[in-house]
Design a protein around this motif. Sequence first.
Motif, mmCIF file in Angstrom:
data_model
loop_
_atom_site.group_PDB
_atom_site.id
_atom_site.type_symbol
_atom_site.label_atom_id
_atom_site.label_comp_id
_atom_site.label_asym_id
_atom_site.label_seq_id
_atom_site.Cartn_x
_atom_site.Cartn_y
_atom_site.Cartn_z
ATOM 1 N N ASP A 70 0.897 -1.652 -0.205
ATOM 2 C CA ASP A 70 0.300 0.018 -0.106
ATOM 3 C C ASP A 70 1.044 1.412 0.145
ATOM 4 O OD1 ASP A 70 -2.559 -1.236 0.471
ATOM 5 O OD2 ASP A 70 -2.273 -1.486 2.388
ATOM 6 N N VAL A 71 0.203 2.794 -0.484
ATOM 7 C CA VAL A 71 1.194 3.549 -0.087
ATOM 8 C C VAL A 71 1.299 3.542 1.408
ATOM 9 C CG1 VAL A 71 1.078 6.172 -0.767
ATOM 10 C CG2 VAL A 71 0.253 4.464 -2.381
ATOM 11 N N PRO A 72 2.465 4.263 1.295
ATOM 12 C CA PRO A 72 2.496 4.589 3.131
ATOM 13 C C PRO A 72 2.556 5.164 3.379
ATOM 14 C CG PRO A 72 4.781 3.636 1.512
ATOM 15 C CD PRO A 72 3.789 3.768 0.971
ATOM 16 N N PRO A 73 2.451 5.686 4.844
ATOM 17 C CA PRO A 73 2.141 6.800 5.175
ATOM 18 C C PRO A 73 2.967 8.158 5.249
ATOM 19 C CG PRO A 73 1.013 5.501 7.237
ATOM 20 C CD PRO A 73 2.361 4.531 5.971
ATOM 21 N N THR A 74 2.460 9.080 5.133
ATOM 22 C CA THR A 74 3.231 10.433 4.161
ATOM 23 C C THR A 74 4.130 10.917 5.418
ATOM 24 O OG1 THR A 74 1.344 11.526 2.677
ATOM 25 C CG2 THR A 74 3.740 12.657 3.271
ATOM 26 N N TYR A 75 3.870 10.716 6.556
ATOM 27 C CA TYR A 75 5.144 11.149 7.779
ATOM 28 C C TYR A 75 4.589 10.022 8.463
ATOM 29 C CZ TYR A 75 2.630 15.360 6.021
ATOM 30 O OH TYR A 75 2.054 17.142 5.104
ATOM 31 N N GLN A 76 6.467 9.686 8.751
ATOM 32 C CA GLN A 76 7.009 8.651 9.311
ATOM 33 C C GLN A 76 7.394 9.059 10.416
ATOM 34 O OE1 GLN A 76 7.079 4.137 7.612
ATOM 35 N NE2 GLN A 76 6.325 5.958 5.934
ATOM 36 N N TRP A 77 7.325 9.804 11.432
ATOM 37 C CA TRP A 77 5.969 9.481 12.160
ATOM 38 C C TRP A 77 5.785 11.028 12.742
ATOM 39 C CZ3 TRP A 77 3.110 6.229 10.459
ATOM 40 C CH2 TRP A 77 3.134 4.490 10.355
ATOM 41 N N VAL A 78 5.133 11.955 12.647
ATOM 42 C CA VAL A 78 4.679 13.754 12.787
ATOM 43 C C VAL A 78 3.479 13.244 14.400
ATOM 44 C CG1 VAL A 78 3.845 15.555 12.520
ATOM 45 C CG2 VAL A 78 5.439 14.103 11.597
ATOM 46 N N VAL A 79 3.663 13.334 15.354
ATOM 47 C CA VAL A 79 2.855 13.131 16.285
ATOM 48 C C VAL A 79 2.557 15.002 16.628
ATOM 49 C CG1 VAL A 79 2.054 11.996 18.492
ATOM 50 C CG2 VAL A 79 2.756 10.555 16.470
ATOM 51 N N ASN A 80 1.210 15.595 17.267
ATOM 52 C CA ASN A 80 1.685 17.046 17.899
ATOM 53 C C ASN A 80 0.971 16.363 19.543
ATOM 54 O OD1 ASN A 80 2.825 17.783 16.027
ATOM 55 N ND2 ASN A 80 0.453 17.900 14.738
ATOM 56 N N TYR A 112 -5.106 -6.669 8.670
ATOM 57 C CA TYR A 112 -7.053 -6.836 8.234
ATOM 58 C C TYR A 112 -6.525 -7.331 6.483
ATOM 59 C CZ TYR A 112 -11.833 -5.693 6.974
ATOM 60 O OH TYR A 112 -12.632 -6.051 6.389
ATOM 61 N N GLU A 113 -5.712 -6.530 5.745
ATOM 62 C CA GLU A 113 -5.449 -6.657 4.196
ATOM 63 C C GLU A 113 -3.726 -6.752 4.554
ATOM 64 O OE1 GLU A 113 -7.184 -7.773 1.728
ATOM 65 O OE2 GLU A 113 -9.386 -6.922 2.647
ATOM 66 N N GLY A 114 -3.166 -8.234 3.684
ATOM 67 C CA GLY A 114 -1.840 -8.081 4.033
ATOM 68 C C GLY A 114 -1.214 -8.466 5.113
ATOM 69 N N GLY A 115 0.305 -8.345 5.793
ATOM 70 C CA GLY A 115 0.895 -8.580 6.788
ATOM 71 C C GLY A 115 1.466 -7.308 7.474
ATOM 72 N N SER A 116 0.556 -6.969 7.641
ATOM 73 C CA SER A 116 0.917 -5.298 8.888
ATOM 74 C C SER A 116 -0.216 -4.826 9.116
ATOM 75 C CB SER A 116 2.339 -4.534 8.425
ATOM 76 O OG SER A 116 1.893 -4.747 6.986
ATOM 77 N N SER A 117 -0.283 -3.872 9.951
ATOM 78 C CA SER A 117 -1.617 -3.304 10.341
ATOM 79 C C SER A 117 -0.706 -1.791 11.079
ATOM 80 C CB SER A 117 -1.893 -3.219 11.058
ATOM 81 O OG SER A 117 -2.131 -4.363 12.107
ATOM 82 N N LEU A 118 -1.414 -0.228 11.259
ATOM 83 C CA LEU A 118 -0.905 0.487 12.055
ATOM 84 C C LEU A 118 -1.099 0.335 13.402
ATOM 85 C CD1 LEU A 118 0.023 3.614 11.887
ATOM 86 C CD2 LEU A 118 -2.313 4.019 11.853
ATOM 87 N N ARG A 119 -0.247 0.556 14.036
ATOM 88 C CA ARG A 119 -0.094 0.831 15.702
ATOM 89 C C ARG A 119 0.180 1.421 17.218
ATOM 90 N NH1 ARG A 119 1.724 -4.723 19.172
ATOM 91 N NH2 ARG A 119 0.032 -4.681 21.410
ATOM 92 N N PRO A 157 3.865 5.279 17.369
ATOM 93 C CA PRO A 157 2.763 5.261 15.832
ATOM 94 C C PRO A 157 3.682 3.777 15.314
ATOM 95 C CG PRO A 157 3.087 7.582 15.514
ATOM 96 C CD PRO A 157 3.522 7.337 16.578
ATOM 97 N N SER A 158 3.769 2.765 14.761
ATOM 98 C CA SER A 158 4.176 2.259 14.403
ATOM 99 C C SER A 158 3.617 1.078 13.552
ATOM 100 C CB SER A 158 5.116 1.321 15.185
ATOM 101 O OG SER A 158 4.102 0.444 15.951
ATOM 102 N N ILE A 159 4.178 0.195 12.425
ATOM 103 C CA ILE A 159 3.538 -0.209 11.226
ATOM 104 C C ILE A 159 4.057 -2.142 12.172
ATOM 105 C CG2 ILE A 159 4.002 -1.516 9.287
ATOM 106 C CD1 ILE A 159 2.719 0.735 8.846
ATOM 107 N N ASP A 160 2.814 -2.572 13.068
ATOM 108 C CA ASP A 160 2.862 -3.678 13.063
ATOM 109 C C ASP A 160 2.654 -5.369 12.769
ATOM 110 O OD1 ASP A 160 2.817 -5.716 16.076
ATOM 111 O OD2 ASP A 160 0.960 -5.381 14.977
ATOM 112 N N TYR A 161 3.432 -6.058 12.538
ATOM 113 C CA TYR A 161 3.769 -7.381 11.781
ATOM 114 C C TYR A 161 2.961 -8.556 12.690
ATOM 115 C CZ TYR A 161 6.092 -4.284 8.298
ATOM 116 O OH TYR A 161 7.123 -3.816 7.476
ATOM 117 N N GLY A 162 2.481 -8.252 13.709
ATOM 118 C CA GLY A 162 1.608 -9.205 14.077
ATOM 119 C C GLY A 162 0.332 -9.798 14.042
#
Length: 846
Positions: free
Chosen positions: A457-467, A483-490, A475-480
């Motif tokens: 998928d198109v990865p997040p533009t901002y990795q990572w900006v948290v205000n 929903y679709e594929g092998g990873s999700s946002l956590r 935030p992280s890409i979680d490989y555990g």
Amino acid sequence: MRRRLLPALCGVLIATALAAQPALADPTARSTSRPPSSPADPSADPSPSGTPTASSTPAAPGRSGRAAVRAAGGQPYASYWHPNTILNWNPATDPDARFNRSRVPLRPRVSDPALKANPNARAGEGKIASLVSFGPTSNNPSQGSLDPNYYAFTHWQYVDTLVFWGGSASEGLILAPNATVIDAAHRNGVKVYGTVFFPPTAYGGQIQWVRDFVRKSGSNYAVADKLVQVAQHYGFDGWFINQETAGGDAALATEIRSLMKYARAKGPVEFMWYDAMTENGSVTWQDALTTANDAFLSDPARVSDSMFLDFGWGAGNLRSSGDLARSLGRDEHELYAGIDTEANGYNTGVSWDAVFPAGQPHVTSLGIYRPEWTWKSSSNPADFRTRDSRYWVGANADPSNTATSSSWKGLAHYIAESTAVTAKPFVTGFNTGHGDFYNVGGVRVRTGGWNNLSVQDVPPTYQWVVNSTGTRLTPSIDYGDAYEGGSSLRLTGKLDAANTVRLYQAKLPVSADTKLSVVVKTPAAGPTQLKAAVAFTDAPGTFTTVALGSTSGTGWERKTLDLSAHAGKTIAQLGLRAEGSAASYDIRVGQLAVYDGAVDAPAAPSGLQVLGATDVSSSRKSLRLAWTAAGSGTGGQVHHYDVYRRNADGSRTYLGATPNDAYFVPQLDRAGAETSTTIEVEAVSTEYGRSAAATATVAWSGEPGEENRALGRPATASGQCAADEGPAKAVNGSVTGGNSDKWCTLTADRWLEVDLGEARSLTRFVVRHAQAGGESAAFNTRDFTIQVRSAASEEWTTAVTVTGNTAAATTHPVTLTARHVRLSISKPTQNTDSAARIYEFEAWGR
């Protein structure tokens, strides 16, 4: 400074960079290509690691000679040629050509200066070209493989052009990118170039090859016609020309320029020229655009689209280069100042102020040689992601904060992010294109490692900006889970104040029926404390939020939000906002989507056929499949096709995916004594609606015999010495692939586990140690045990105990039934070396 390497290092660049890791400091390891302009070592073997050097030209016309296997159901590979052999290439007769096609068009992208993460970064000025070796020149799979250890790049927002780097005298000089890389790059708005590599004579280069390259047939440049044909058929954008073979003259240099102009007129096809050969035909690197090489940019008509300047530039060189480019009517940002990071990555010294002066316009663009150092130098997947983040975003893993004592601040410090999120529907499952399992709609349909950038998928533009005014969530890409594929946002951490997580820059118009959908998963039922955050172009820095409410359980749940109140506006940013209080906040986001109306289901594919099947054993096949693409007249546009096998209980097992109309299945396993297997292919729309399936049947003959039941099965381990020495290498069926064709670990507790998929009757174990792969006998495993169990809930039972082994391969007869097998190593070598090296771990049975 142009890099002048010691002869002993020329062929072992990766091993040198990793010398601290004993399993990798192997003097026989060879890279398949060199950096531009690095002087050659006459003794260096340019062939792939562990492979004999071939003759200067492949024996089979156009390729390296695998026609019989490819024509059946064997592995297709990326294409490569010499100048004479490419003349014989015809997509209608090359059995691999259909599998090397990209079906993803180059997406338009934008960069809003008002939304750049870093105040120092500049938009619309300097660009980045990235020269990446994703694999060897030969034997590079066309459509991914069953190995999660791969350079799955996720920082496309900073790159404008990717060069698929490779080529060698013994394999091929002209290398086309494989389909997965083109698909991922184009989905992110990044152009892709193949490579034409004429090596120095000390690396096997022959000036006759350059003359063959420019040979005419009448008024036509025959090789140029093929370069255009290959690019158009495979769907990529141009070629990087690296001419470093000595012995040319002014006439030959003129012909090369004429060839590029000819091909560009026949195109569309683009060229990037490397600063090596000059206008008089000599190979003398200028480290700049000068009167000795400027004709390769314009003479006076446009010749190449850009030029990669060798590594020895300085501030004066780049200023004069920009001035000369403008005097030729060219943009100074069409010049790429090269940096070589193959050996040292973000520890490389770079004169950043010369190319990207602080507070001033960019002098030129930047050309990066071998950024995949972040993967090659890593010890495990998590280490790779940490290194890759530091390389591109900086030491703080935050593109908005690149303050560091290191001179390497990250590319985000200089280059403003671009986004290809410019059209609806936009759907992301935060799938990075590799993993240890595969989920569809939140359901596990495959266990075991894989890589396939075609479904990234198109990865997040901002990795990572948290205000946040309080503690920042992580935030992280979680490989555990996925929903679709092998990873999700956590999102995890202490929640004590509002946290706004900027995810995507976008340019998405809102209509009366536009919806925003978010799929979430929480550890327990209850309030998500999460809101969708949307900013519009009339106030791009201000987010409007909509609460996602509560979850009813611990599974994946979809929250669909109506954006009709904002019809007529354009989305500028997409993000999330967590609000409330939680000592240990933890939520996964499995999908984020913006689309109009209902989710469309595409038309079904038709005419599914098995082009060929190869029997790996009596219970395993590899397949080449093809079908007629789903029509676009009804339902949604197709994003990709999912390929399954139907199981006896009605369930399905995922075999892979592609946007193409052909797919190679590397592993179809027979279930018991079944006589046939049904294959299904269904279309998935850009909104992730799914079609009915096309079906075909594969027949099995005979009775299943004794086989290596561990071959290609999911493997896990206590650790690994390097990114390309993971546990999958111990069950890939090969010991001849060189120093990286093994599982290696330096952990104190050394173990390797394999899941056989179901309880199997086993008759013997075979362990192939270091010497079996060509390493010293001193590295053979000395003391180890093999343990088994039939279910993950059971205790391990020791089946084999070995002490004092010195052999390269050991066989251990058993009579038992097990699903899980475990190799535990207590003394890894014959000496004090602490690295365990296992080339294959085999479990034979029925």
